[in-house]
Scaffold this motif. Sequence first.
Motif, PDB file in Angstrom:
ATOM      1  N   VAL A 108       0.869  -1.181   0.000  1.00 34.46           N
ATOM      2  CA  VAL A 108       0.000   0.000   0.000  1.00 34.46           C
ATOM      3  C   VAL A 108       0.908   1.233   0.000  1.00 34.46           C
ATOM      4  O   VAL A 108       1.760   1.384   0.902  1.00 34.46           O
ATOM      5  N   GLN A 109       0.738   2.093  -1.016  1.00 34.18           N
ATOM      6  CA  GLN A 109       1.579   3.270  -1.158  1.00 34.18           C
ATOM      7  C   GLN A 109       1.030   4.425  -0.305  1.00 34.18           C
ATOM      8  O   GLN A 109      -0.066   4.349   0.267  1.00 34.18           O
ATOM      9  N   ASP A 110       1.811   5.476  -0.254  1.00 30.45           N
ATOM     10  CA  ASP A 110       1.389   6.631   0.550  1.00 30.45           C
ATOM     11  C   ASP A 110       0.091   7.233   0.045  1.00 30.45           C
ATOM     12  O   ASP A 110      -0.700   7.777   0.837  1.00 30.45           O
ATOM     13  N   ASP A 111      -0.146   7.167  -1.263  1.00 30.66           N
ATOM     14  CA  ASP A 111      -1.379   7.719  -1.819  1.00 30.66           C
ATOM     15  C   ASP A 111      -2.543   6.756  -1.739  1.00 30.66           C
ATOM     16  O   ASP A 111      -3.636   7.041  -2.230  1.00 30.66           O
ATOM     17  N   GLY A 112      -2.330   5.580  -1.157  1.00 31.10           N
ATOM     18  CA  GLY A 112      -3.404   4.611  -0.977  1.00 31.10           C
ATOM     19  C   GLY A 112      -3.493   3.573  -2.091  1.00 31.10           C
ATOM     20  O   GLY A 112      -4.314   2.644  -2.013  1.00 31.10           O
ATOM     21  N   ASP A 113      -2.667   3.727  -3.160  1.00 30.05           N
ATOM     22  CA  ASP A 113      -2.706   2.728  -4.237  1.00 30.05           C
ATOM     23  C   ASP A 113      -2.162   1.390  -3.730  1.00 30.05           C
ATOM     24  O   ASP A 113      -1.190   1.334  -2.954  1.00 30.05           O
ATOM     25  N   ARG A 114      -2.770   0.323  -4.211  1.00 29.99           N
ATOM     26  CA  ARG A 114      -2.344  -1.039  -3.830  1.00 29.99           C
ATOM     27  C   ARG A 114      -1.655  -1.687  -5.031  1.00 29.99           C
ATOM     28  O   ARG A 114      -2.193  -1.709  -6.136  1.00 29.99           O
ATOM     29  N   ILE A 115      -0.455  -2.195  -4.810  1.00 27.92           N
ATOM     30  CA  ILE A 115       0.331  -2.860  -5.859  1.00 27.92           C
ATOM     31  C   ILE A 115       0.514  -4.325  -5.467  1.00 27.92           C
ATOM     32  O   ILE A 115       1.010  -4.629  -4.371  1.00 27.92           O
ATOM     33  N   ARG A 116       0.103  -5.173  -6.366  1.00 29.70           N
ATOM     34  CA  ARG A 116       0.236  -6.613  -6.102  1.00 29.70           C
ATOM     35  C   ARG A 116       1.671  -7.048  -6.372  1.00 29.70           C
ATOM     36  O   ARG A 116       2.219  -6.776  -7.440  1.00 29.70           O
ATOM     37  N   VAL A 117       2.273  -7.731  -5.420  1.00 29.02           N
ATOM     38  CA  VAL A 117       3.672  -8.171  -5.535  1.00 29.02           C
ATOM     39  C   VAL A 117       3.756  -9.562  -6.135  1.00 29.02           C
ATOM     40  O   VAL A 117       4.472  -9.798  -7.109  1.00 29.02           O
ATOM     41  N   VAL A 118       3.032 -10.498  -5.554  1.00 28.17           N
ATOM     42  CA  VAL A 118       3.083 -11.875  -6.023  1.00 28.17           C
ATOM     43  C   VAL A 118       1.833 -12.611  -5.559  1.00 28.17           C
ATOM     44  O   VAL A 118       1.249 -12.252  -4.514  1.00 28.17           O
ATOM     45  N   THR A 119       1.436 -13.626  -6.338  1.00 20.71           N
ATOM     46  CA  THR A 119       0.300 -14.469  -5.957  1.00 20.71           C
ATOM     47  C   THR A 119       0.717 -15.928  -6.073  1.00 20.71           C
ATOM     48  O   THR A 119       1.282 -16.333  -7.107  1.00 20.71           O
ATOM     49  N   TYR A 120       0.433 -16.697  -5.039  1.00 17.91           N
ATOM     50  CA  TYR A 120       0.749 -18.129  -5.019  1.00 17.91           C
ATOM     51  C   TYR A 120      -0.536 -18.946  -4.940  1.00 17.91           C
ATOM     52  O   TYR A 120      -1.502 -18.550  -4.274  1.00 17.91           O
ATOM     53  N   LYS A 121      -0.507 -20.063  -5.604  1.00 21.52           N
ATOM     54  CA  LYS A 121      -1.563 -21.055  -5.439  1.00 21.52           C
ATOM     55  C   LYS A 121      -0.953 -22.219  -4.654  1.00 21.52           C
ATOM     56  O   LYS A 121      -0.190 -23.021  -5.206  1.00 21.52           O
ATOM     57  N   LEU A 122      -1.289 -22.316  -3.408  1.00 19.25           N
ATOM     58  CA  LEU A 122      -0.721 -23.338  -2.524  1.00 19.25           C
ATOM     59  C   LEU A 122      -1.624 -24.566  -2.483  1.00 19.25           C
ATOM     60  O   LEU A 122      -2.841 -24.451  -2.291  1.00 19.25           O
ATOM     61  N   SER A 123      -1.009 -25.731  -2.676  1.00 24.85           N
ATOM     62  CA  SER A 123      -1.719 -27.005  -2.563  1.00 24.85           C
ATOM     63  C   SER A 123      -1.048 -27.824  -1.467  1.00 24.85           C
ATOM     64  O   SER A 123       0.163 -28.084  -1.539  1.00 24.85           O
ATOM     65  N   VAL A 124      -1.824 -28.191  -0.468  1.00 19.52           N
ATOM     66  CA  VAL A 124      -1.298 -28.993   0.643  1.00 19.52           C
ATOM     67  C   VAL A 124      -1.602 -30.458   0.361  1.00 19.52           C
ATOM     68  O   VAL A 124      -2.754 -30.828   0.119  1.00 19.52           O
ATOM     69  N   GLN A 125      -0.567 -31.286   0.368  1.00 22.85           N
ATOM     70  CA  GLN A 125      -0.716 -32.705   0.056  1.00 22.85           C
ATOM     71  C   GLN A 125      -0.152 -33.574   1.166  1.00 22.85           C
ATOM     72  O   GLN A 125       0.833 -33.199   1.823  1.00 22.85           O
ATOM     73  N   ALA A 126      -0.786 -34.710   1.351  1.00 19.70           N
ATOM     74  CA  ALA A 126      -0.253 -35.720   2.271  1.00 19.70           C
ATOM     75  C   ALA A 126       0.796 -36.535   1.538  1.00 19.70           C
ATOM     76  O   ALA A 126       0.611 -36.899   0.372  1.00 19.70           O
ATOM     77  N   LEU A 147      -0.035 -58.921 -10.472  1.00 17.65           N
ATOM     78  CA  LEU A 147       0.584 -58.169  -9.386  1.00 17.65           C
ATOM     79  C   LEU A 147      -0.257 -56.936  -9.110  1.00 17.65           C
ATOM     80  O   LEU A 147      -0.627 -56.207 -10.034  1.00 17.65           O
ATOM     81  N   LYS A 148      -0.541 -56.706  -7.826  1.00 17.08           N
ATOM     82  CA  LYS A 148      -1.320 -55.535  -7.437  1.00 17.08           C
ATOM     83  C   LYS A 148      -0.486 -54.671  -6.511  1.00 17.08           C
ATOM     84  O   LYS A 148       0.045 -55.143  -5.510  1.00 17.08           O
ATOM     85  N   CYS A 149      -0.368 -53.412  -6.868  1.00 16.02           N
ATOM     86  CA  CYS A 149       0.367 -52.438  -6.053  1.00 16.02           C
ATOM     87  C   CYS A 149      -0.644 -51.473  -5.431  1.00 16.02           C
ATOM     88  O   CYS A 149      -1.421 -50.836  -6.140  1.00 16.02           O
ATOM     89  N   LYS A 150      -0.597 -51.372  -4.106  1.00 16.37           N
ATOM     90  CA  LYS A 150      -1.554 -50.527  -3.386  1.00 16.37           C
ATOM     91  C   LYS A 150      -0.816 -49.523  -2.518  1.00 16.37           C
ATOM     92  O   LYS A 150       0.148 -49.861  -1.844  1.00 16.37           O
ATOM     93  N   VAL A 151      -1.295 -48.270  -2.541  1.00 23.57           N
ATOM     94  CA  VAL A 151      -0.719 -47.187  -1.742  1.00 23.57           C
ATOM     95  C   VAL A 151      -1.809 -46.653  -0.832  1.00 23.57           C
ATOM     96  O   VAL A 151      -2.829 -46.131  -1.306  1.00 23.57           O
ATOM     97  N   GLU A 152      -1.606 -46.785   0.470  1.00 24.21           N
ATOM     98  CA  GLU A 152      -2.638 -46.415   1.442  1.00 24.21           C
ATOM     99  C   GLU A 152      -2.810 -44.912   1.555  1.00 24.21           C
ATOM    100  O   GLU A 152      -3.930 -44.411   1.582  1.00 24.21           O
ATOM    101  N   ASN A 153      -1.708 -44.174   1.649  1.00 28.78           N
ATOM    102  CA  ASN A 153      -1.789 -42.736   1.926  1.00 28.78           C
ATOM    103  C   ASN A 153      -1.157 -41.933   0.804  1.00 28.78           C
ATOM    104  O   ASN A 153      -0.276 -42.406   0.085  1.00 28.78           O
ATOM    105  N   GLY A 154      -1.605 -40.702   0.680  1.00 31.31           N
ATOM    106  CA  GLY A 154      -1.055 -39.800  -0.323  1.00 31.31           C
ATOM    107  C   GLY A 154      -2.164 -39.055  -1.042  1.00 31.31           C
ATOM    108  O   GLY A 154      -3.237 -39.586  -1.284  1.00 31.31           O
ATOM    109  N   THR A 155      -1.882 -37.782  -1.379  1.00 28.76           N
ATOM    110  CA  THR A 155      -2.846 -36.931  -2.069  1.00 28.76           C
ATOM    111  C   THR A 155      -2.457 -36.791  -3.529  1.00 28.76           C
ATOM    112  O   THR A 155      -1.292 -36.508  -3.843  1.00 28.76           O
TER     113      THR A 155
END
Length: 311
Positions: A108-126, A147-155
Motif C-alpha cells: 500500500v503506497q502513501d497515496d493509498g494505491d495497492r500494488i500486487r507483488v506476487v500471488t501463489y496457489k498453494l496445494s497442501v498434500q499428504a 501383481l497388485k500395487c496398493k498405496v494407502e496414503n497420499g494426495t
Amino acid sequence: MSSMKDLLLTVLLHCLTSGTCSESNPIDRYGIDGESFHLDVGEYNNMTFKKFLWLYADKKNLVEYTSETEHVENYNKQNKFEFDEKNFSLLIKNLEKTDSGLYRAETVQDDGDRIRVVTYKLSVQAPVSKPVITNTSDPEGECNSTLKCKVENGTELSITWLGNGINSTMTHGRSSELCLDNITCNSWPLTCYTENKVSNSSETIEALQCERPSNSALQLNFWLILSIGIIGIIIPIIIIIIRIFWIKHRNKKKEEYLVSTTDASVGVNRQSITTEYDVVRPERINQPTDLPPEITTIYATVRKTSIKSIC
C-alpha cells in the motif's frame, strides 16, 4: 492507431499495478501436510511502501506490516502465520488441507494505491506411503497371474510399474494391477513407483516366475558341464588307444605262432628228431635195401632211434 497503443499501454499498466495479471497466472506451490511452508516475495531490496500485506483467497488479511512503525499486525490469533520483517516472507505453520488456496502479497503506497507483488496457489498434500505389492492367481480369469500395487496414503498420487521394457502409469487411484501373463524373464525385477508433488516412494519385487540362479549355482553348472565334456572326450580316446594296442598285440602273437609252426612235424617235438626217419614225411624217406631182421618196415622206426644206432 495511436489510440489503440494508448489503450494497450493503459491495460498493461493497470494489470501490473492492480495485480490482476499475477492473479490470473499464480505460481504453484506444494506443501506437505503437517509441516511448515515459506512464501517469499523474491526481490525485495528496492521495495518502497507504507504497508505490506499478506492476504488469503477471500481477501482476508493475514498479516499487516507498517514500515514507519515496523509494527506487525497478525490477524490470526492462533499464531498460524509468521511474518519476516527482513524479507517480507510469510511462514505458514502446521499445514492442513484447508490451508490450500491463493495467497497474495500487496503493498500500500502513501497515496493509498495497492500494488500486487506476487500471488501463489498453494496445494497442501499428504505424503505417499510405501507401496505394498501382492500377487494373485485366477486361472479362470482374463489374467492367470496378477501383481497388485496398493498405496494407502497420499494426495493426488500416481502409480507407475517399472521394469525392463515396462513403463505403465496410472493416475488418480490408490492401486494398480499388472498382468504377468505376457511378462518375460528379462523384465524382472519389477518396481512399483508412486509419487505426488511433495513425496515419492517405491517397492521392488524379484522374479516370481523366473528363478534366477545364484553365482554358486552358476559355478556349479559350469564345472558340471566342463566335467561332462572332458569325460565325453577322454573316455572315447582311451578306448580307441586300448583297442589299437589290443589289435597290435593280437597280430603279433599270430605272426609268432605262424613262424613257430613252419617246418614242424605233426605231433613231434623238433628237438627230439635226430634222423630223418623220425619224421613222418614219406616223401623224405629213403628206404634201405637191407633191413635188420626185426625191422620189417621203415614205418616201424616212427618215434624210435635210427637204424644206424640199432646196428
